[in-house]
Design a protein around this motif. Structure first.
Motif, PDB file in Angstrom:
ATOM      1  N   THR A   1      -1.427   5.754  -4.032  1.00  0.00           N
ATOM      2  CA  THR A   1      -2.748   6.245  -3.771  1.00  0.00           C
ATOM      3  C   THR A   1      -2.395   7.777  -3.903  1.00  0.00           C
ATOM      4  O   THR A   1      -1.889   7.746  -5.245  1.00  0.00           O
ATOM      5  CB  THR A   1      -3.348   5.729  -2.707  1.00  0.00           C
ATOM      6  OG1 THR A   1      -2.645   6.026  -1.152  1.00  0.00           O
ATOM      7  CG2 THR A   1      -3.987   4.873  -2.494  1.00  0.00           C
TER       8      THR A   1
ATOM      9  N   GLU B   1      -9.820   2.354  -4.574  1.00  0.00           N
ATOM     10  CA  GLU B   1      -9.390   3.159  -2.839  1.00  0.00           C
ATOM     11  C   GLU B   1     -11.173   3.248  -2.141  1.00  0.00           C
ATOM     12  O   GLU B   1     -10.532   1.716  -1.357  1.00  0.00           O
ATOM     13  CB  GLU B   1      -9.189   4.324  -2.650  1.00  0.00           C
ATOM     14  CG  GLU B   1      -7.816   4.268  -1.622  1.00  0.00           C
ATOM     15  CD  GLU B   1      -6.974   5.768  -1.180  1.00  0.00           C
ATOM     16  OE1 GLU B   1      -7.047   6.338  -1.813  1.00  0.00           O
ATOM     17  OE2 GLU B   1      -6.330   6.267  -0.254  1.00  0.00           O
TER      18      GLU B   1
ATOM     19  N   TRP C   1      -7.722  -0.758   2.046  1.00  0.00           N
ATOM     20  CA  TRP C   1      -8.556  -0.960   0.467  1.00  0.00           C
ATOM     21  C   TRP C   1      -7.140  -2.292   0.370  1.00  0.00           C
ATOM     22  O   TRP C   1      -7.455  -2.909  -0.728  1.00  0.00           O
ATOM     23  CB  TRP C   1      -7.858  -0.030  -0.493  1.00  0.00           C
ATOM     24  CG  TRP C   1      -6.801   0.634  -0.813  1.00  0.00           C
ATOM     25  CD1 TRP C   1      -5.934   1.788   0.366  1.00  0.00           C
ATOM     26  CD2 TRP C   1      -5.464   0.014  -1.263  1.00  0.00           C
ATOM     27  NE1 TRP C   1      -5.017   2.232  -0.122  1.00  0.00           N
ATOM     28  CE2 TRP C   1      -4.484   1.244  -1.187  1.00  0.00           C
ATOM     29  CE3 TRP C   1      -5.604  -0.940  -2.273  1.00  0.00           C
ATOM     30  CZ2 TRP C   1      -3.321   0.389  -1.437  1.00  0.00           C
ATOM     31  CZ3 TRP C   1      -4.481  -1.382  -2.993  1.00  0.00           C
ATOM     32  CH2 TRP C   1      -3.021  -0.555  -2.360  1.00  0.00           C
TER      33      TRP C   1
ATOM     34  N   ASP D   1     -12.172   6.413   4.698  1.00  0.00           N
ATOM     35  CA  ASP D   1     -10.873   6.494   5.297  1.00  0.00           C
ATOM     36  C   ASP D   1      -9.475   7.420   4.805  1.00  0.00           C
ATOM     37  O   ASP D   1     -10.663   8.430   4.461  1.00  0.00           O
ATOM     38  CB  ASP D   1     -10.323   5.642   3.639  1.00  0.00           C
ATOM     39  CG  ASP D   1      -8.980   5.026   3.878  1.00  0.00           C
ATOM     40  OD1 ASP D   1      -8.161   5.679   4.623  1.00  0.00           O
ATOM     41  OD2 ASP D   1      -8.822   4.297   2.377  1.00  0.00           O
TER      42      ASP D   1
ATOM     43  N   ASP E   1       0.920  -0.785   0.059  1.00  0.00           N
ATOM     44  CA  ASP E   1       0.547   0.081  -0.429  1.00  0.00           C
ATOM     45  C   ASP E   1       1.101   1.482   0.128  1.00  0.00           C
ATOM     46  O   ASP E   1       1.278   1.351   0.918  1.00  0.00           O
ATOM     47  CB  ASP E   1      -1.260   0.398   1.221  1.00  0.00           C
ATOM     48  CG  ASP E   1      -1.778   1.457   1.854  1.00  0.00           C
ATOM     49  OD1 ASP E   1      -1.385   2.262   0.632  1.00  0.00           O
ATOM     50  OD2 ASP E   1      -2.667   1.042   2.878  1.00  0.00           O
TER      51      ASP E   1
HETATM   52 CA   LIG Z   1      -3.806   5.586   2.691  1.00  0.00          CA
END
Ligand SMILES: [Ca+2]
Ligand SMILES: Nc1nc2c(ncn2[C@@H]2O[C@H](COP(=O)(O)OP(=O)(O)OP(=O)(O)O)[C@@H](O)[C@H]2O)c(=O)[nH]1
Length: 488
Positions: A125, A168, A427, A194, A48
């Motif tokens: 992300t 996400e 995620w 989130d 991630d």
């Molecule tokens: Ca994150």
């Protein structure tokens, strides 16, 4: 004289004895045959690559049960040292190197024989989404650098890409509901909130028909259809939002700034560059970038909240209702799991199980506590995190109440969570489950009853038959195939 019924016949009883012996043998075979085989595990790795840092997750699951909900669990988490991969724009090779230690841990953690069958994925992300806007060339190079490191590992490389905000949000929702085993429950699903460093996501099932296609996702999972609302707000993660808030308060000529979101007694010299180095804020001249200002705290929750409201635009909405910045959002429904910085911050502030009114009181008290008291009370907490909890807690409250429209009635439906059943909410698990096709559209066939139940039932039936035989023997006389009782 007694008449002999066929049941009394010795032959019949003998047949019954053999019949039962056969059943006992059958059950014994069934037990041995159905004994669960020694579990064989499979593994998967997801990196991630967030805006603030990268985390590597190793997941494991029993090979035979990969389609059952809740079977995949987190085996190991490794935090990559240093900042997120987007911070390596000027030294891209460093992004690849930064992952090496965690990949080494993965080699130790997963049995060597399984390495080449273990898929490894990297998803980047909001930090990389921002770098893509700011400097596309460097962003591509950073992604190439991390790809090279992963391809050089013994694992099965499956791709490194920047995931979309919708993905996400949706995969975070899949993760919390998979871990909570909600897909096969009548009670319904849990929404996902989130809060990252650079973006924030809200995802939940809505009864209302979703009015904007960008916010709608449809899933068929384990035989049920779900219509999910999701939105990702780029620049509304906790680090970028601090820049947005400072930008609103700072004029380029300022040499000092009094900030109600920081504690009284807090004072730190900061470069303008720290605020204006992001595509989330308006660019300023290079001259201004090199100047610095004295960031001073005045510790006032109400004033802080008012200043934070300035970074939301509540005025325009083209749909029936909006969250903020003209983004359509149906009314929030059901329970929610709030993770990442929602959890880090609210857990630190001890405000995870309180009413909205008490949460506000708690924030008021915390923000007005002088900086030296805060430092004294938390000697082990990193000062950078410590200085920002008043701001971050106030932002979280404002985002949830004024942004997403949670109220004092449904505030209790927000659960601040870090992990579910030992796996981190986020995620990455949902992303892997999706890419490995581990969540079937239809419910997998399940045996009529579990193994333990089957064995118990068989034993019970055998016992029952034996008792019947014993009763038959006691009440109806001895079979002729047994030697006659001696008559005294
Ligand atoms: Ca994150
Ligand atoms: N207080 C505290 N903050 C943390 C901790 N770990 C991360 N953070 C901060 O919380 C924010 C969110 O962290 P993450 O969820 O890891 O964010 P990210 O995935 O890097 O960012 P996105 O790409 O926007 O998702 C960042 O500002 C981090 O610096 C922690 O253990 N304690």
């Amino acid at each position: 004289m007694k008449t002999k019924t066929p049941w009394h016949s010795g032959k019949m009883i003998c047949v019954a004895v053999f019949f039962i012996a056969a059943i006992v043998t059958l059950v014994a075979i069934a037990i041995v045959q159905n004994k669960p085989l020694e579990q064989k595990y499979k593994y998967g790795i997801v990196l991630d690559a967030g805006s603030s840092h990268t985390a590597m997750y190793i997941y494991e699951w029993p090979a035979e049960k990969e389609n059952n909900t809740g079977m995949v669990g987190q085996r190991h988490k490794c935090k990559v040292k240093g900042k997120g991969i987007s911070s390596y724009a000027r030294e891209v090779a460093g992004a690849g190197r930064s992952l090496a230690m965690c990949m080494e841990e993965a080699k130790q953690c997963i049995p060597a024989a399984k390495h080449q069958d273990t898929p490894v994925y990297l998803g980047a992300t909001a930090g990389m989404r921002l770098l893509m806007k700011q400097d596309r060339n460097s962003a591509v190079k950073v992604m190439e650098a991390v790809q090279q490191t992963l391809q050089a590992s013994p694992f099965s490389y499956q791709g490194a890409r920047i995931i979309s905000g919708q993905e996400e949000g949706a995969f975070g929702w899949i993760t919390v509901n998979y871990l909570g085993k909600n897909f096969q429950k009548a009670a319904g699903t849990m929404g996902a909130l989130d809060l990252g460093g650079a973006s924030t996501q809200i995802t939940f099932v809505s009864k209302e028909t979703i009015q904007s296609p960008d916010n709608a996702m449809e899933f068929r999972l384990y035989g049920n259809d779900y219509q999910v609302y999701t939105h990702s707000f780029l620049c509304y993660g906790k680090d970028q939002v601090l820049k947005l808030a400072l930008e609103k308060k700072l004029k380029s000529a300022d040499t000092s700034l009094e900030d109600p979101c920081f504690h009284t007694g807090y004072s730190e010299d900061k470069l303008f560059q720290k605020v204006f180095d992001s595509p989330c804020v308006q660019a300023v001249s290079t001259d201004a970038m090199n100047k610095s200002f004295m960031h001073k705290g005045s510790g006032n929750f109400i004033e802080c909240q008012n200043s934070i409201k300035d970074i939301f635009n509540f005025s325009q909405c083209k749909n029936s209702q909006c969250s903020f910045n003209g983004v359509y959002q149906p009314p929030v429904e059901g329970t929610f799991g709030a993770f990442s910085a929602f959890y880090f911050v609210m857990n630190f502030l001890n405000l995870t199980g309180q009413s909205l009114a008490d949460t506000k009181k708690g924030m008021e008290h915390y923000c007005q506590t002088p900086w030296n008291t805060i430092v004294e009370n938390h000697p082990k907490v990193d000062k950078k995190y410590l200085a920002e909890y008043c701001f971050s807690g106030t932002y979280i409250l404002t985002l949830l109440e004024n942004g997403y429209n949670f109220t004092s009635e449904n505030w209790k439906d927000i659960n601040f969570i870090d992990k579910i059943e030992g796996s981190n909410a986020g995620w990455s698990l949902g992303y892997m489950l999706n890419l490995t096709n581990m969540i079937p559209a239809e419910a997998p066939d399940t045996p009529l009853m579990p193994h333990g139940g089957f064995v118990t039932l068989m034993l019970f039936l055998t016992l029952f038959l034996l008792i019947l035989l014993f009763l038959g023997y006691t009440f109806l006389g001895r079979p002729s195939c047994l030697p006659p009782k001696e008559i005294v």
